[in-house]
Motif scaffolding. Structure first.
Motif, PDB file in Angstrom:
ATOM      1  N   ALA A   5      -1.153   6.143  -6.852  1.00  0.00           N
ATOM      2  CA  ALA A   5      -0.905   5.319  -8.038  1.00  0.00           C
ATOM      3  C   ALA A   5      -1.887   5.667  -9.156  1.00  0.00           C
ATOM      4  CB  ALA A   5      -1.012   3.844  -7.673  1.00  0.00           C
ATOM      5  N   ALA A  81      -2.821  -3.581 -15.620  1.00  0.00           N
ATOM      6  CA  ALA A  81      -2.343  -3.636 -14.235  1.00  0.00           C
ATOM      7  C   ALA A  81      -0.846  -3.888 -14.178  1.00  0.00           C
ATOM      8  CB  ALA A  81      -3.096  -4.726 -13.470  1.00  0.00           C
ATOM      9  N   GLN A  85       1.916  -1.252 -12.754  1.00  0.00           N
ATOM     10  CA  GLN A  85       2.765  -1.602 -11.616  1.00  0.00           C
ATOM     11  C   GLN A  85       4.247  -1.425 -11.949  1.00  0.00           C
ATOM     12  OE1 GLN A  85       2.863  -5.759 -10.652  1.00  0.00           O
ATOM     13  NE2 GLN A  85       3.566  -5.420  -8.568  1.00  0.00           N
ATOM     14  N   TYR A  86       4.687  -1.985 -13.065  1.00  0.00           N
ATOM     15  CA  TYR A  86       6.108  -1.925 -13.392  1.00  0.00           C
ATOM     16  C   TYR A  86       6.546  -0.520 -13.769  1.00  0.00           C
ATOM     17  CZ  TYR A  86       5.738  -6.988 -13.378  1.00  0.00           C
ATOM     18  OH  TYR A  86       5.520  -8.286 -13.004  1.00  0.00           O
ATOM     19  N   GLN A  89       7.042   1.260 -10.467  1.00  0.00           N
ATOM     20  CA  GLN A  89       8.265   0.795  -9.820  1.00  0.00           C
ATOM     21  C   GLN A  89       9.496   1.396 -10.503  1.00  0.00           C
ATOM     22  OE1 GLN A  89       7.960  -3.472  -9.920  1.00  0.00           O
ATOM     23  NE2 GLN A  89       6.641  -3.576  -8.126  1.00  0.00           N
ATOM     24  N   GLU A 125       9.565  -2.117  -4.792  1.00  0.00           N
ATOM     25  CA  GLU A 125       8.756  -3.241  -5.280  1.00  0.00           C
ATOM     26  C   GLU A 125       7.575  -3.500  -4.356  1.00  0.00           C
ATOM     27  OE1 GLU A 125       9.276  -8.035  -6.047  1.00  0.00           O
ATOM     28  OE2 GLU A 125      11.036  -6.741  -6.035  1.00  0.00           O
ATOM     29  N   TRP A 128       4.567  -0.768  -4.483  1.00  0.00           N
ATOM     30  CA  TRP A 128       3.610  -0.775  -5.603  1.00  0.00           C
ATOM     31  C   TRP A 128       3.110  -2.162  -5.940  1.00  0.00           C
ATOM     32  CZ3 TRP A 128       1.967   3.775  -5.660  1.00  0.00           C
ATOM     33  CH2 TRP A 128       2.816   4.864  -5.474  1.00  0.00           C
ATOM     34  N   HIS A 129       3.344  -3.137  -5.071  1.00  0.00           N
ATOM     35  CA  HIS A 129       2.863  -4.489  -5.326  1.00  0.00           C
ATOM     36  C   HIS A 129       1.338  -4.585  -5.356  1.00  0.00           C
ATOM     37  CE1 HIS A 129       2.708  -8.923  -5.063  1.00  0.00           C
ATOM     38  NE2 HIS A 129       3.898  -8.847  -5.619  1.00  0.00           N
ATOM     39  N   VAL A 131      -0.702  -2.695  -6.658  1.00  0.00           N
ATOM     40  CA  VAL A 131      -1.256  -2.102  -7.876  1.00  0.00           C
ATOM     41  C   VAL A 131      -1.704  -3.187  -8.850  1.00  0.00           C
ATOM     42  CG1 VAL A 131      -0.650  -0.758  -9.929  1.00  0.00           C
ATOM     43  CG2 VAL A 131      -0.001   0.054  -7.664  1.00  0.00           C
ATOM     44  N   ALA A 132      -1.011  -4.340  -8.863  1.00  0.00           N
ATOM     45  CA  ALA A 132      -1.367  -5.405  -9.805  1.00  0.00           C
ATOM     46  C   ALA A 132      -2.789  -5.927  -9.573  1.00  0.00           C
ATOM     47  CB  ALA A 132      -0.341  -6.524  -9.729  1.00  0.00           C
ATOM     48  N   SER A 302       3.037  -2.863   1.605  1.00  0.00           N
ATOM     49  CA  SER A 302       3.144  -1.693   0.745  1.00  0.00           C
ATOM     50  C   SER A 302       3.395  -0.432   1.560  1.00  0.00           C
ATOM     51  CB  SER A 302       1.852  -1.542  -0.070  1.00  0.00           C
ATOM     52  OG  SER A 302       1.844  -0.326  -0.779  1.00  0.00           O
TER      53      SER A 302
END
Length: 608
Positions: A5, A81, A85-86, A89, A125, A128-129, A131-132, A302
Motif C-alpha cells: 500500500a 488516509a 484507502q479508497y 480499493q 474492501e 485495504w481496510h 490502510v485507514a 485484510s
C-alpha cells in the motif's frame, strides 16, 4: 500488504503520516503544556487567591496554538488516509475486473458468479481496510517514542511505569490478532458463499419458482447465513474480551503513575507540574494507542481478503491476442473454417477428469452462406459457437476466419468481424439505445434503427413509451423473451459483422418472425451481401432455411448436407428433428430422453 500500500501510494501516505506525526507530537507537547499551566498558573492562583492577566493570556495562547496544530494534523491524517484507502480499493477493483475480462470462459466456469462479485467488492474492501488507521498507528509509534523519552527526562521511576504499560499493550494486541485471524478468515469465506448462493437464487428465480423450490432455497441460504452469523458473533465475542482489556491498560498506567508520582513528589524528586504532565500524558495516550490495535485487528481480515484477490490476479490461462488485422474496409462475408478442433472442459477440481466435448470437428461456413448446426443436448453446439468467435481456444486443431487463425487476430479486428448472439439474452439495465449501441463509435441512432429493423424489433421498440430512450429494467424485465432475443440480435447487427453466430438465438421468437429475420440476414437492406451465418437450430423451419446442415453427435460431425438429404439418409437426425417438431406442435408432450439424447456413457458424462 501494508508495504504494498505504501509503495503504491507514497505521496498520499507521506501526507497522512506527516499529519499523524504532527498530531502525535502535539499530544505529547499538550501534556507538558498542561502540566506547566497547572504548576505555574493554577497552583499559584489557588495559593494566592489571584492570577495575573499575562499568565492567563500566555497559558490560553499556548493551549489554543497546540489545539490548532492538532486540528491541522487530524485533517491531514484523515484526508490522506481516507484518500489512500479508497484509491487503492478503486484501483484493485479495476484490476480484478480487468483480470476477469482477460481470463477465458473455462476459468469462469469453475468459479461461481457470487464469489467473483465478492472478490471485486467485499474482498477488495477488506484487503485495504487497515490502510485507514495505518498513518494514525505510525504517528502513534512516534508519539510513544517521544513519550518514553519525555518520561526518562522527567523521572526514571515514572519512565519504568511507561515501559511496563506500553509493551503490555503491544503483547495484548499481538495475542488479539493471532486469535482473531482464523475467525476473520472464516467470516470472509462465508461472506463470499452467502453472496454466491444469493446470486444463484436471483439468477435462477424463474427456475426456482417453476420447480417449486422456494422452501429448499430458503433453507439452503438460511443455513449458510446462519453460519456467517455465528462466525461474526465469534468475532464479536473475541472483541468483547480484548477491547475492555485494551481500554483498561492505559487507565491502570495512569493510576500507577499517580501512585508512584505521589511518592516521588513527597521525596522531592519531581514537582507538581511534572506529575500532572505525566498523568495527563497517560490519559491522552489511551485513545491513540488503540490505533495500533485497529491495524492489528484488521490485518487478519485484510490478509484473508488479499489471498482471495491474489488468486484472481495470479490466475493463468488468459488468451493473448495477435497483431493480424483483417481488411477493415471490407463488407464481404467472412469464411469460417474449423479444422480437427478438439475441446475439453477443465474440471472444477484439479484431481477430477475433464469432460471432452469436441473431437476432431471439421467444417466450413462459406462466405455469404448459412450453415445450421444441429445435435442433441450435450453434443457440443454451444461450444462450437463460443470457439467460432474465440470466447475460448480449442485444445487441438484450428479455427480460422478468412484463412487466419483466430488466435493471431487483433482483439478489435476479431470483434469487428465476428459477432455471437448467445443462447440466453443479456439485457443491461439501461435504455434500448444503450443496449444496442453499447457506446460503440459509429453506431448512431440511424444505425440502431437499421439493426432493429433487421432483427424485426423496430415495431415493438417504436411502440414503447419513450422509444429508444425507454429504460428496459434489470436484465430486460419489462420485455418478453422474444423481445429480449431480438434486442440482443440487433446489438450484434449494429456492428455490421461479416460473420454472425447464432446460438439458438431466436428460440423464443415466433417462427414467422424468425424466418423473416433469417431471410433479412442473407441480404441487407442496402442490397449488399449479407453476413455468413452459423446458426444453432432446433426448429425444422429454421434448419430448412440453411444452405447446409452439420449434424453433431457426442462432439463429432457425423453427417453434413442439405436438410432434406439428412432427413432421408440419417436416422438419428430424422428422429431428433421430428422429436423437436412434435414438441412444438404438441406443447403438452415432452420428448423422451431417448429421442433427444443417445444413451451413452460419454453423453451422460457431458450432461453431468
Amino acid at each position: 500488504m501494508l508495504g504494498r500500500a505504501i509503495r503504491e501510494q507514497p505521496r498520499i501516505f507521506a501526507v497522512a503520516v506527516t499529519g499523524s506525526v504532527l498530531f502525535s507530537l502535539m499530544v505529547v507537547a499538550s501534556a507538558f503544556v498542561v502540566g506547566r499551566v497547572v504548576g505555574e498558573v493554577v497552583v499559584p492562583a489557588v495559593a494566592s487567591g489571584s492570577v495575573g492577566t499575562g499568565a492567563l493570556t500566555l497559558a490560553a495562547t499556548a493551549l489554543f496554538g497546540i489545539s490548532v496544530l492538532r486540528v491541522v494534523g487530524i485533517f491531514g491524517r484523515r484526508l490522506g488516509a481516507g484518500y489512500m484507502q479508497y484509491r487503492l480499493q478503486a484501483d484493485y477493483r479495476r484490476r480484478v475486473t480487468r483480470r476477469y475480462l482477460e481470463l477465458p470462459l473455462s476459468w469462469h466456469h469453475r468459479h461461481a458468479t457470487g464469489t467473483l462479485l465478492s472478490n471485486a467488492n467485499s474482498d477488495v474492501e477488506a484487503a485495504w481496510h487497515p490502510v485507514a488507521p495505518l498513518p494514525f498507528a505510525v504517528g502513534t509509534l512516534v508519539m510513544l517514542v517521544g513519550a518514553v523519552a519525555a518520561l526518562f527526562v522527567t523521572d526514571w521511576a515514572l519512565a519504568l511505569v511507561g515501559l511496563a504499560v506500553f509493551p503490555a499493550l503491544f503483547a495484548l494486541n499481538v495475542a488479539y490478532s493471532r486469535r482473531m485471524a482464523p475467525r476473520q478468515a472464516r467470516a470472509q469465506r462465508l461472506r463470499a458463499e452467502v453472496s454466491g448462493i444469493a446470486h444463484e437464487s436471483f439468477d435462477g428465480a424463474l427456475v426456482i419458482k417453476t420447480m417449486g423450490r422456494e422452501a429448499q432455497e430458503t433453507i439452503r441460504f438460511g443455513e449458510r447465513a446462519g453460519q456467517l452469523r455465528d462466525a461474526l458473533i465469534s468475532v464479536g465475542r473475541l472483541r468483547g474480551i480484548f477491547d475492555p482489556m485494551l481500554e483498561t491498560l492505559p487507565s491502570l498506567g495512569t493510576l500507577a503513575v499517580l501512585v508512584v508520582g505521589a511518592y516521588r513528589l513527597r521525596q522531592g524528586a519531581i514537582d507538581v507540574a511534572e506529575l500532572v504532565s505525566v498523568a495527563f500524558l497517560f490519559t491522552v495516550l489511551a485513545f491513540p494507542v488503540r490505533a495500533i490495535g485497529w491495524v492489528l485487528a484488521e490485518l487478519p481480515r485484510s490478509v484473508a481478503g488479499w489471498d482471495r484477490i491474489r488468486r484472481v490476479l495470479d490466475a493463468t490461462g488468459e488468451m493473448p491476442y495477435g497483431d493480424t488485422r483483417l481488411d477493415a474496409a471490407s463488407s464481404a462475408p467472412a469464411t469460417l473454417t474449423f479444422t480437427d478442433v478438439g475441446f475439453t472442459y477443465e474440471p472444477a477440481e484439479a484431481h477430477l477428469p475433464g469432460a471432452q466435448v469436441l473431437g476432431e470437428v471439421s467444417f466450413t461456413v462459406p462466405a455469404g452462406r448459412t450453415v445450421a448446426l444441429v445435435g442433441a443436448t450435450g453434443a457440443g453446439k454451444s461450444t462450437v459457437a463460443a470457439l467460432a468467435v474465440r470466447l475460448m481456444d480449442p485444445h487441438s486443431g484450428t479455427v480460422r476466419i478468412d484463412g487466419v487463425d483466430v488466435r493471431e487476430l487483433a482483439a478489435d479486428s476479431l470483434a469487428a468481424t465476428a459477432a455471437l448472439v448467445a443462447q440466453v439474452p443479456f439485457i443491461f439495465d439501461d435504455t434500448v439505445r444503450a443496449n444496442v449501441s453499447l457506446d460503440r463509435p459509429g453506431v448512431d441512432d440511424e444505425a440502431v434503427w437499421a439493426a432493429l429493423r433487421l432483427a424485426e424489433a423496430d415495431g415493438f421498440v417504436a411502440a414503447l413509451p419513450d422509444g429508444l430512450d425507454t429504460m428496459v429494467g434489470e436484465r430486460g424485465t419489462s420485455l418478453s423473451g422474444g423481445q429480449r432475443q431480438r434486442l440482443t440480435l440487433a446489438r450484434a447487427l449494429a456492428g455490421r459483422p461479416r460473420l454472425l453466430v447464432l446460438d439458438d438465438a431466436t428460440s423464443a421468437v415466433d417462427p414467422r418472425v424468425e424466418a423473416a429475420i433469417l431471410a433479412g440476414l442473407r441480404a441487407t437492406e442496402t442490397g449488399g451481401p449479407g453476413a455468413s451465418i452459423l446458426v444453432v437450430a432446433y426448429r425444422r423451419a429454421t434448419i430448412a432455411l440453411a444452405d447446409e446442415v452439420i449434424y453433431l453427435e457426442q462432439g463429432r460431425v457425423v453427417a453434413r448436407g442439405t436438410h432434406s438429404t439428412l432427413l432421408a439418409t440419417v436416422p438419428g437426425y430424422a428422429d431428433l428433428v421430428t422429436a423437436y417438431e412434435q414438441a412444438e406442435v404438441d406443447p403438452d408432450r415432452q420428448p423422451t430422453y431417448d429421442e433427444v439424447t443417445p444413451l451413452t456413457s460419454s453423453t451422460l458424462e457431458v450432461d453431468q
